[in-house]
Scaffold this motif. Structure first.
Motif, PDB file in Angstrom:
ATOM      1  N   LEU A   1       2.772   1.813  -3.382  1.00  0.00           N
ATOM      2  CA  LEU A   1       2.023   2.125  -4.574  1.00  0.00           C
ATOM      3  C   LEU A   1       1.630   3.853  -4.393  1.00  0.00           C
ATOM      4  N   ARG A   2       1.996   4.456  -3.438  1.00  0.00           N
ATOM      5  CA  ARG A   2       1.712   5.859  -3.177  1.00  0.00           C
ATOM      6  C   ARG A   2       3.130   6.473  -3.384  1.00  0.00           C
ATOM      7  N   ASP A   3       4.222   5.816  -3.173  1.00  0.00           N
ATOM      8  CA  ASP A   3       5.501   6.269  -3.108  1.00  0.00           C
ATOM      9  C   ASP A   3       5.885   6.862  -4.367  1.00  0.00           C
TER      10      ASP A   3
ATOM     11  N   TYR B   1      -4.863   3.725  -9.230  1.00  0.00           N
ATOM     12  CA  TYR B   1      -6.033   3.109  -8.970  1.00  0.00           C
ATOM     13  C   TYR B   1      -6.873   2.702  -9.894  1.00  0.00           C
TER      14      TYR B   1
ATOM     15  N   ARG C   1       0.751  -1.221  -0.092  1.00  0.00           N
ATOM     16  CA  ARG C   1       0.126  -0.234  -0.046  1.00  0.00           C
ATOM     17  C   ARG C   1       0.893   1.285  -0.216  1.00  0.00           C
TER      18      ARG C   1
ATOM     19  N   HIS D   1      -3.742   0.949  -5.857  1.00  0.00           N
ATOM     20  CA  HIS D   1      -3.892   2.082  -4.952  1.00  0.00           C
ATOM     21  C   HIS D   1      -2.937   3.250  -5.417  1.00  0.00           C
ATOM     22  N   GLY D   2      -3.268   4.527  -4.972  1.00  0.00           N
ATOM     23  CA  GLY D   2      -2.445   5.651  -5.620  1.00  0.00           C
ATOM     24  C   GLY D   2      -3.056   6.015  -6.759  1.00  0.00           C
ATOM     25  N   ILE D   3      -2.006   6.945  -7.707  1.00  0.00           N
ATOM     26  CA  ILE D   3      -2.765   7.143  -8.817  1.00  0.00           C
ATOM     27  C   ILE D   3      -3.041   6.318  -9.854  1.00  0.00           C
TER      28      ILE D   3
END
Length: 425
Positions: A72-74, A372, A69, A368-370
């Motif tokens: 995927l946002r990093d 998704y 999680r 997840h993230g951009i």
């Protein structure tokens, strides 16, 4: 996800794998046949594992929920080699594309994907199609989805052979293809090339792909040309009237149609098979249709159609649980292991259609993230509709073979895919 080290002397020396080592192979037959089990064992052995995608492509494998999680946002894990400063190595996606044997004249359309781009380019591409998949517009499609599902169920007896009918071929796929192609704007008489190409690309059949990939690209180019002459209010019309160039437009249609209809159809099929294997859950859901939204989220978590997201690349040196991931290294975040992580889900291997998602933000089945999943709302609606309508007509879900005898096909990057679901009529 650990923060990057600021002191090189405290970081462990990176281990350079060799093709002769016992590192996991992501295309190994045992892993492809049981990704939930194999990646689950990997998850419990170590949070970060060095493995191989192909014989020449090493990859870091990250399997635990919190790390997947966070990763995927990093922004340090990017989707395109162009986003890695000074990157001069081979594009990690190239070995996979080479396996498909696509003709040179269409390869450019398959090298462009919204999923392989980073900000700010990603926002431009996603913005070109996001309105068509807005949650409100997707909800407005529910009556149409219900009508298509009802018509398909009405037609099942006439499609039966020897008293059985295949719910994969005659229900899950036609429902997904019909609704998604209507959203995109692909008329019924132009849909065959998409299904043919989808079957070929999933079957990793280079000989057939050399023909079907050209056919589907030409079909999309023709549809876009028609929209330029006669604008419409569907996704094709928006793209034809938008700012994307021709290659980007074609690539967007291919990615949306293929990614949406195939994954949604497989989700529906997997959900039916899961209920067949868990009659207690089938009875519970059949007795309380209000559980459908929760049940669909549980199907996505427990038997979703994606094993992992598309590969990422480290844009700078990053330390994760003591592993030194160097700039330019390929990284694979694994969804099927994250969604069964006992650190975040109670009894994660149990199917529970009334589960209250007990991880902080629920499952990661849509990523997840951009990146998704753009079609997440539509996939949920179609799965809710398909399962609800089927159980209303056939509450006992009388499949003609035991759950353990259902045939599945091995395809890299996804859990084994159901080939058929024979319903006894």
């Amino acid at each position: 996800m650990d923060s990057p080290t600021t002191n090189a002397r405290t970081a462990p020396a990176p281990r350079e794998p060799s093709a002769d080592e016992d590192d996991p192979r992501l295309l190994a037959p045992d892993l492809l046949a049981d990704p939930v089990g194999e990646f689950g064992r990997m998850r419990e052995q170590s949070p970060v594992v060095r493995g191989w995608l192909t014989e020449r492509q090493p990859v870091w494998v990250i399997t635990r929920y919190s790390d997947v999680r966070a990763g995927l946002r990093d922004p340090r894990f990017v989707s395109s080699p162009a986003s890695v400063p000074g990157h001069t190595g081979e594009d990690p996606r190239k070995p996979l594309l080479e396996m498909l044997g696509l003709p040179d004249e269409v390869l450019k359309y398959f090298m462009v994907s919204m999923l392989d781009t980073d900000p700010p380019h990603h926002a431009r591409l996603r913005g070109a199609v996001s309105r068509a998949f807005a949650t409100r517009r997707m909800r407005e499609l529910r009556p149409r989805a219900e009508a298509v599902a009802a018509a398909l169920l009405d037609a099942l007896p006439a499609r039966a052979h020897g008293g059985t009918v295949d719910l994969v071929e005659e229900y899950a796929y036609p429902l997904a293809v019909t609704v998604i192609c209507e959203v995109v704007g692909v008329p019924e008489d132009r849909r065959v090339p998409f299904r043919r190409w989808g079957d070929d690309i999933l079957g990793m059949d280079p000989e057939r792909l050399r023909t079907s990939s050209v056919e589907v690209v030409e079909t999309v180019r023709g549809l876009l040309a028609e929209r330029r002459d006669s604008p419409t209010d569907d996704l094709l019309g928006s793209l034809a009237d938008g700012d994307l160039d021709e290659v980007e437009q074609v690539a967007m249609v291919l990615n949306i149609v293929m990614g949406s209809y195939d994954n949604t159809a497989q989700l529906i099929a997997n959900a039916i098979a899961a209920l067949h294997a868990h009659p207690d859950q089938r009875r519970r859901l059949g007795g309380d249709p209000s559980l459908l939204p929760r049940a669909v989220d549980e199907f996505i978590r427990w038997c979703g159609p994606s094993a992992m997201v598309r590969m990422r690349i480290a844009a700078e040196d990053v330390e994760v649980h003591g592993a030194r991931i160097r700039r330019g290294d390929a990284v694979q975040f694994v969804l099927v292991s994250a969604n069964r992580d006992p650190r975040h889900f109670h009894a994660p291997d149990d199917l529970d259609v009334a589960r209250t998602q007990d991880a902080p933000d629920g499952h990661l089945g849509f990523g997840h993230g951009i990146h998704y999943c753009l079609g997440a709302s539509l996939a949920r609606i179609l799965c809710e509709t398909a399962i609800g309508a089927l159980l209303a007509r056939h509450p006992h879900l009388p499949l003609a073979v035991p759950a353990t005898a259902l045939r599945r096909r091995i395809i890299p990057g996804t859990p084994p895919r159901l080939e058929e679901l024979p319903l006894a009529l």
